[in-house]
Structures are given as structure tokens and as C-alpha cells.
Scaffold this motif. Structure first.
Motif, PDB file in Angstrom:
ATOM      1  N   ASP A  24      33.731  23.125  46.870  1.00  0.00           N
ATOM      2  CA  ASP A  24      34.781  23.852  47.584  1.00  0.00           C
ATOM      3  C   ASP A  24      34.582  23.760  49.098  1.00  0.00           C
ATOM      4  O   ASP A  24      35.560  23.639  49.861  1.00  0.00           O
ATOM      5  CB  ASP A  24      34.785  25.314  47.145  1.00  0.00           C
ATOM      6  N   ALA A  80      41.968  23.485  42.816  1.00  0.00           N
ATOM      7  CA  ALA A  80      42.558  24.803  42.557  1.00  0.00           C
ATOM      8  C   ALA A  80      41.749  25.575  41.509  1.00  0.00           C
ATOM      9  O   ALA A  80      41.491  26.774  41.664  1.00  0.00           O
ATOM     10  CB  ALA A  80      44.009  24.654  42.107  1.00  0.00           C
ATOM     11  N   SER A  81      41.337  24.879  40.446  1.00  0.00           N
ATOM     12  CA  SER A  81      40.572  25.558  39.394  1.00  0.00           C
ATOM     13  C   SER A  81      39.210  26.014  39.910  1.00  0.00           C
ATOM     14  O   SER A  81      38.752  27.123  39.593  1.00  0.00           O
ATOM     15  CB  SER A  81      40.382  24.616  38.200  1.00  0.00           C
ATOM     16  N   ARG A  83      38.376  26.744  43.004  1.00  0.00           N
ATOM     17  CA  ARG A  83      38.549  27.873  43.919  1.00  0.00           C
ATOM     18  C   ARG A  83      38.858  29.152  43.153  1.00  0.00           C
ATOM     19  O   ARG A  83      38.399  30.241  43.510  1.00  0.00           O
ATOM     20  CB  ARG A  83      39.660  27.563  44.919  1.00  0.00           C
ATOM     21  N   HIS A  84      39.621  29.045  42.070  1.00  0.00           N
ATOM     22  CA  HIS A  84      39.930  30.227  41.251  1.00  0.00           C
ATOM     23  C   HIS A  84      38.662  30.798  40.623  1.00  0.00           C
ATOM     24  O   HIS A  84      38.441  32.019  40.632  1.00  0.00           O
ATOM     25  CB  HIS A  84      40.930  29.840  40.160  1.00  0.00           C
ATOM     26  N   ALA A  87      36.611  32.487  43.322  1.00  0.00           N
ATOM     27  CA  ALA A  87      37.220  33.752  43.749  1.00  0.00           C
ATOM     28  C   ALA A  87      36.943  34.852  42.743  1.00  0.00           C
ATOM     29  O   ALA A  87      36.661  36.007  43.100  1.00  0.00           O
ATOM     30  CB  ALA A  87      38.723  33.571  43.946  1.00  0.00           C
ATOM     31  N   GLN A  88      37.006  34.521  41.447  1.00  0.00           N
ATOM     32  CA  GLN A  88      36.703  35.508  40.410  1.00  0.00           C
ATOM     33  C   GLN A  88      35.245  35.940  40.490  1.00  0.00           C
ATOM     34  O   GLN A  88      34.929  37.139  40.371  1.00  0.00           O
ATOM     35  CB  GLN A  88      37.005  34.939  39.029  1.00  0.00           C
TER      36      GLN A  88
END
Length: 331
Positions: A24, A80-81, A83-84, A87-88
Motif C-alpha cells: 500500500d 482497493a482490496s 487498502r480495505h 483500513a479494517q
């Protein structure tokens, strides 16, 4: 929500999840040196991370274009996956558990000895209806020999009673000390308060007992003094004992707060006990793992406030001329 059973824990254990953080950072900075600085790493370490990512994903991921690193199509698809997921993870690590008693719904299971249950539960229920209308409290018996198993098994969240220290798995806080009084029906027993030792030992007694021993919670204290009472009957609930004493010529020896609160309702006279009988103080005990849980901490504060832990140590004089603790009052 994905089923937790679909996670391959072994493969995840062998994968360094910090590589996703490195990925990331590279997507954000498009530069190995800048990404290394973001993660406070040396550039060779970041280069090693990129090399490992390329092997794992079987793709170049980032291609040098001048001074920058351009993501490949595979890197764009992953971004995107990744980063998701990060973030979680950050949300889990940084979020503070909160509890709002005014709006949150929760059922607490509280274990009691019978003495404290009848004193605390009416006041706790009334208080919660005003301050926490969605909170429910389920009371259940929790005898000293079973309380820690009940806590360990999750059958109760908190216990209030005459309990010992449970060890490392539990927390214990003494709420107030107890002392004993005796009571009798003055219409059936011709005695004056304070009752003398000889009369106390000769009169038949009705005691609270939860086990096979008829002397119940007084057994240890009586054995310490080498004294044997003339015990005529025993029952597990103090209200049964008070009713028995109301109907027959017997003495009942009970914690002072019970006699202070209920003896007048049964028309009973009260007296100090002419023996140096010591019983355990009333404590709160709870599982160590809930020590900092906001909801559990809130409930313990409610119990402290209702029982008036500070004022419980302040003693007054009753009309009978002996010490008694302050009545428990709603806060």
C-alpha cells in the motif's frame, strides 16, 4: 459476512501481513525510497519487500519509469482490496469500545447471596428504569463454593456476596464489612435486649443454611470459638427464617442489614450477638478479562453507588442502643 471457517489460518500464518502495508505504501508513493521513509525503513528493506511481493503474486507489480515505480494492471487490481483490509485492521486496533447505558441494550447476569440480592436488586432495578431503560438484570444464586465456576463458565457477569479471593482469573473488591445481630419475637420469648450469652446459647435457633450443615454460614465462626448453638431449624432463605422466628419461640442470627431492614416488618426485636462472631465482608467479584470492559465497569459503578460503599462504613446508633450500618438508600 464471510464465515470465519473459510479462513486458511495456516497459509495466513506463513504470509507476512506487513507485506500488504509495504504494498500500500508503494501504491501511494510510487517510489521505493519514499515508501521506505513512510514506513521508517531502510531502502534495502523496502526493496526486499518488493522482491518478496513479486514472488508471491507472480507479477512485477511495480515497473521503474524514470524515478518512479508505475503499478502494473495486477497491482491496480489488488490495490482497493489491500487498502480495505488495512483500513479494517486499523479500525480494530484504534477503536475504543464504548457503552451508552441510556440507549444500549444489554442483559447482565448477576449472582448474589440471598442477603445482598434482596437489598440490592429492588434499588438497582428502580435506578436502571430511570437511567438505563434498555438494560436488563437477571439475578441468580451464587454460593461461595460455586461462584468462581459460574464466572469462569460465563453463567454470570458479576457476583456480589460474601466471597473470598478468586485468584488471578478474577478480580475482587470489598464493598463493606458485615456484623451479626439476632432477633426474636418478644411476644413469644421473654428476653431483654441486649441478650446475654447464657440466654443466647440456651434458646433454640433458626439459622440460614445452604448446604447440608445446619449451622450454615455460622459454622466456621462457631467452631473458631468452640461454641455449639441449640439449633432447632435451618432454611436456605432468610425470609423463611424470619417467618419461622415470627411464628415460634426461636432466635435468628443474621447480618445486621437484613435485621435492620426486615425485623421491624415481622414485629421482631433485635439484639447484639453476645459472641465475637466474624463473617466475611460483602465483596464484588468479576472475571479479570472484563476488568476494562466499559459496560461491565459501568455496572460495577452502579452497584458501588447503590450500596453506598463509603457511607456503609459510617455507623449510627439504633433505637435499641447498638451499632448498625447506614441503611442502603437509592442514589
Amino acid at each position: 459476512m464471510d464465515d470465519i471457517r473459510s479462513i486458511d489460518h495456516f497459509n495466513l500464518w506463513s504470509f507476512d501481513l506487513n507485506l500488504l502495508v509495504a504494498f500500500d505504501a508503494l501504491m501511494r508513493d510510487r517510489n521505493v525510497t519514499k515508501a521506505a521513509a513512510r514506513l521508517r525503513l531502510q531502502q534495502p528493506a523496502m526493496s526486499h519487500n518488493l522482491a518478496t511481493l513479486r514472488v508471491l503474486f507472480q507479477d512485477e507489480l511495480f515497473i521503474r519509469v524514470g524515478r518512479d515505480m508505475a503499478p502494473t494492471a495486477r497491482a491496480h487490481a489488488l490495490a482497493a482490496s489491500v487498502r480495505h483490509v488495512l483500513a479494517q485492521a486499523q479500525g480494530i486496533l484504534t477503536s475504543a469500545e464504548s457503552f451508552d447505558p441510556l440507549h444500549d441494550e444489554r442483559t447482565f447476569r448477576v449472582g448474589f447471596c440471598s442477603e445482598v440480592e434482596v437489598l440490592l436488586m429492588p434499588l438497582l432495578s428502580a435506578r436502571l428504569r430511570r437511567t438505563a431503560p434498555a438494560i436488563k438484570v437477571l439475578a441468580s444464586p451464587a454460593l461461595p463454593d460455586k461462584v468462581f465456576r459460574l464466572l469462569d463458565d460465563g453463567d454470570i457477569d458479576l457476583a456480589v456476596g460474601g466471597y473470598e479471593d478468586g485468584g488471578e482469573r478474577h478480580r475482587r473488591e470489598i464493598l463493606f464489612e458485615r456484623f451479626l445481630l439476632c432477633c426474636f419475637n418478644p411476644e413469644l420469648i421473654d428476653a431483654q435486649s441486649p441478650i446475654d450469652r447464657k440466654t443466647y446459647l440456651e434458646l433454640p435457633h433458626a439459622l440460614v443454611s445452604h448446604g447440608e450443615g445446619i449451622e450454615g454460614c455460622l459454622d466456621r465462626a462457631l467452631r473458631r470459638l468452640g461454641v455449639e448453638l441449640n439449633v432447632a431449624t435451618a432454611a436456605p432463605e432468610f425470609l423463611t427464617v424470619l417467618t419461622t422466628v415470627r411464628k415460634g419461640p426461636l432466635l435468628a442470627t443474621l447480618p445486621s442489614r437484613i435485621i435492620d431492614e426486615y425485623a421491624p416488618l415481622f414485629g421482631l426485636a433485635a439484639s447484639p450477638v453476645p459472641l465475637d462472631l466474624e463473617i466475611r465482608p460483602i465483596s464484588m467479584v468479576w472475571p479479570a478479562q472484563t476488568d476494562r470492559e466499559p459496560a461491565a465497569a459501568w455496572l460495577r459503578d452502579e452497584v458501588r453507588g447503590i450500596l453506598g460503599v463509603t457511607s456503609a462504613k459510617q455507623k449510627g446508633q439504633s433505637s435499641a442502643g447498638f451499632e448498625r450500618p447506614s441503611r442502603i438508600r437509592p442514589q
